[in-house]
Design an enzyme around this catalytic site. Structure first.
Site, PDB file in Angstrom:
ATOM      1  N   SER A 262       0.835  -1.199   0.000  1.00 27.29           N
ATOM      2  CA  SER A 262       0.000   0.000   0.000  1.00 27.29           C
ATOM      3  C   SER A 262       0.873   1.254   0.000  1.00 27.29           C
ATOM      4  O   SER A 262       2.084   1.185   0.193  1.00 27.29           O
ATOM      5  CB  SER A 262      -0.905  -0.001   1.227  1.00 27.29           C
ATOM      6  OG  SER A 262      -0.172   0.447   2.347  1.00 27.29           O
ATOM      7  N   LYS A 263       0.223   2.372  -0.222  1.00 27.65           N
ATOM      8  CA  LYS A 263       0.950   3.642  -0.245  1.00 27.65           C
ATOM      9  C   LYS A 263       1.634   3.913   1.094  1.00 27.65           C
ATOM     10  O   LYS A 263       2.637   4.589   1.151  1.00 27.65           O
ATOM     11  CB  LYS A 263      -0.017   4.790  -0.560  1.00 27.65           C
ATOM     12  CG  LYS A 263      -0.479   4.797  -2.003  1.00 27.65           C
ATOM     13  CD  LYS A 263      -1.122   6.122  -2.373  1.00 27.65           C
ATOM     14  CE  LYS A 263      -1.506   6.083  -3.848  1.00 27.65           C
ATOM     15  NZ  LYS A 263      -1.989   7.353  -4.358  1.00 27.65           N
ATOM     16  N   ARG A 264       1.051   3.401   2.149  1.00 28.76           N
ATOM     17  CA  ARG A 264       1.616   3.666   3.479  1.00 28.76           C
ATOM     18  C   ARG A 264       2.796   2.760   3.826  1.00 28.76           C
ATOM     19  O   ARG A 264       3.556   3.057   4.731  1.00 28.76           O
ATOM     20  CB  ARG A 264       0.531   3.526   4.548  1.00 28.76           C
ATOM     21  CG  ARG A 264      -0.447   4.683   4.562  1.00 28.76           C
ATOM     22  CD  ARG A 264      -1.605   4.377   5.482  1.00 28.76           C
ATOM     23  NE  ARG A 264      -2.282   3.149   5.088  1.00 28.76           N
ATOM     24  CZ  ARG A 264      -3.169   3.082   4.085  1.00 28.76           C
ATOM     25  NH1 ARG A 264      -3.487   4.165   3.417  1.00 28.76           N
ATOM     26  NH2 ARG A 264      -3.737   1.932   3.766  1.00 28.76           N
TER      27      ARG A 264
END
Ligand code: GLU
Length: 503
Positions: A262-264
């Site tokens: 994910s982006k995180r």
């Protein structure tokens, strides 16, 4: 392939382009180039609430940095333009109307509160509320109301959406190049909203209308869009349009454990998940990018190509042209591809070796104030000597500082190993040998010193270790004779003097 290959990368500008988005763009690019086709960029910005300032520029810059520029897109060869959906707003309503006329879509007036009530009510009973054939006649729409009631509502300015009328009891047979044949029972599908009350189309309608108008031949996109495939197929059929071919690319998984990257994850796991650095316009938070972290675009492309694809051979190193020739969707896997941040370092180390030294020297020079005054050619020679040990330009200084400045201290462990009782005496002779050398070449240095060592039967380590320590400050670095040659006679003698004094 009979039809011209036209593929599109269709991101929504809701933030920086994630590495998975770059992979999608790359596979589209490679497929287009392989088949002499066209690679299109379309900006899907119909969801105004999620629009993020600067995201579109970021997408374009990222594609350019990766050397996978689009052939058609915003402000470029706008043959089927505009390529921003927000600028095509006026186009979509007529298509929604067409579907209503053909009986494939209908007006729905249910308020958000009503729908929410049904959702919660179902949840409480352990069920899921699906707006479709089994309940639509009990809800407020142009299928359940009379013509007059519908007209009255529209004339009164009541909010409405337009929904697709998903058929009952049909089995859809879908095709995906990567996944093969897929069967879907329409009874489980909901009547998706095609047109919103704010006058904008949803993703589904805009996406397929544009794919049709832009004559897209193949839709290559991430697996997260697979659930939309049934609706998209039905829309093509409802319009009576030819369906493009579909290929849904496998998910990119976290380096370890379950779930997709994910982006995180980047910030959490310590590696970038974006091609370029990104500063969020609202929070001001900055996320790292591969470019700024010192990765070469070629390395990233080579790495990304292997996220879900393989050539079927042992070969791993492919430049963009080789990838274009080797790539095909037939060799894309269904299974998720694990993201390995060490592997991209491995590629970067490889691409470091094939980079032009001149360019590397420039980048190195710009990265350190110590180098501002140093001759570029000298820096280039240093780069040539150390790059085989480097993964990033950022590694150069640690590997080569002694070419530019004398050691200010000597590594303790190395000193213990290298400095013995007779070292001062040995180094004094080595100093004289170097001093008396007239033709100062690597070869002469080597022959003279090695010749002296052999004829006096001293043992290489006793001479070479302290000599290296004097020049480098540690027992590391490239060949000692290369170092001596590079820093020159005077500097070499000074460094030997310094270590003799320190003993
Ligand atoms: N706008 C969608 C996205 O953000 C496009 C999906 C598709 O390619 O159909 O990825």
């Amino acid at each position: 392939m009979t039809k011209d290959v036209r593929v599109r990368f269709a991101p929504s500008p809701t933030g920086p382009l994630h590495i998975g988005g770059v992979r999608t763009a790359l596979f589209n690019y490679l497929f287009a180039k392989k088949h002499n086709g066209t690679f299109i960029l379309r900006i899907e910005d119909t969801d105004q609430n999620r629009y993020v300032e600067g995201a579109e520029d970021y997408i374009v810059e990222s594609l350019n940095w990766c050397n996978i520029p689009f052939d058609e897109g915003p402000n470029k060869n706008e043959k089927f333009g505009p390529y921003r959906q927000s600028e095509r707003k006026h186009l979509y309503k007529q298509y929604a109307n067409e579907l209503i006329e053909k009986g494939h879509a209908y007006y729905a007036f249910d308020t958000a509160e009503t729908l929410d009530f049904h959702r919660k009510d179902h949840e409480a009973k352990g069920k899921t509320f699906i707006y479709n054939w089994h309940n639509r006649l009990k809800l407020s729409n142009s299928l359940s109301l009379t013509k007059e009631e519908v007209k009255a509502k529209i004339d009164a300015g009541d909010n409405y959406v337009i929904r697709f009328k998903s058929p009952q009891d049909e089995i859809l047979r879908l095709k995906d190049i990567i996944r093969g044949d897929i069967k879907i029972d329409t009874n489980v599908l909901d009547d998706k909203v095609l047109f919103k009350s704010d006058g904008m189309p949803t993703y589904h309608l805009a996406n397929i209308v544009d794919d049709h108008l832009m004559e897209i031949s193949h839709v290559i996109r991430g697996e997260e869009w697979l659930p939309s495939l049934a609706l998209h197929y039905q829309l093509y059929t409802a319009f009576g349009w030819e369906t493009p071919q579909f290929a849904h690319l496998p998910l990119i998984l976290k380096p370890t454990g379950k779930g997709k990257l994910s982006k995180r994850d980047g910030d959490k796991l310590g590696f970038p998940v974006f091609p370029l650095e990104w500063t969020d316009p609202k929070s001001g938070d900055t996320s790292r990018g591969y470019k700024e972290d010192g990765y070469f675009a070629d390395a990233m492309i080579n790495f990304l190509a292997f996220l879900g694809w393989n050539p079927g051979t042992e070969q791993e190193i492919f430049n963009l042209e080789e990838l274009t020739n080797a790539f095909d969707l037939d060799r894309v896997n269904k299974a998720g591809a694990r993201f390995d941040p060490d592997k991209i370092k491995w590629f970067n180390h490889h691409y470091m070796q094939v980079q032009d030294n001149n360019g590397l020297a420039d980048a190195f020079k710009n990265s350190r104030t110590e180098l501002i005054e140093i001759d570029s050619q000298y820096i280039e020679m240093v780069v040539a000597l150390v790059k085989e040990r480097a993964t990033f330009v950022g590694d150069f200084w640690d590997l080569s500082h002694f070419f530019f400045v004398a050691p200010i201290s000597y590594d303790e462990k190395a000193s213990k190993k290298a400095l013995k009782e007779d070292t001062a005496e040995i180094l004094t002779t080595v100093k004289d040998l170097i001093d008396s050398l007239e033709d100062f070449t690597v070869e002469n240095l080597q022959n003279t010193i090695k010749g002296w060592i052999t004829s006096n039967e001293i043992g290489f380590g006793k001479v070479m270790m302290p000599l290296r320590l004097a020049l480098v400050g540690a027992l590391q670095g490239p060949d000692v004779f290369d170092i001596i040659f590079m820093i020159g006679k005077t500097e070499t003698l000074n460094r030997i003097d310094a270590i003799i004094k320190s003993i």
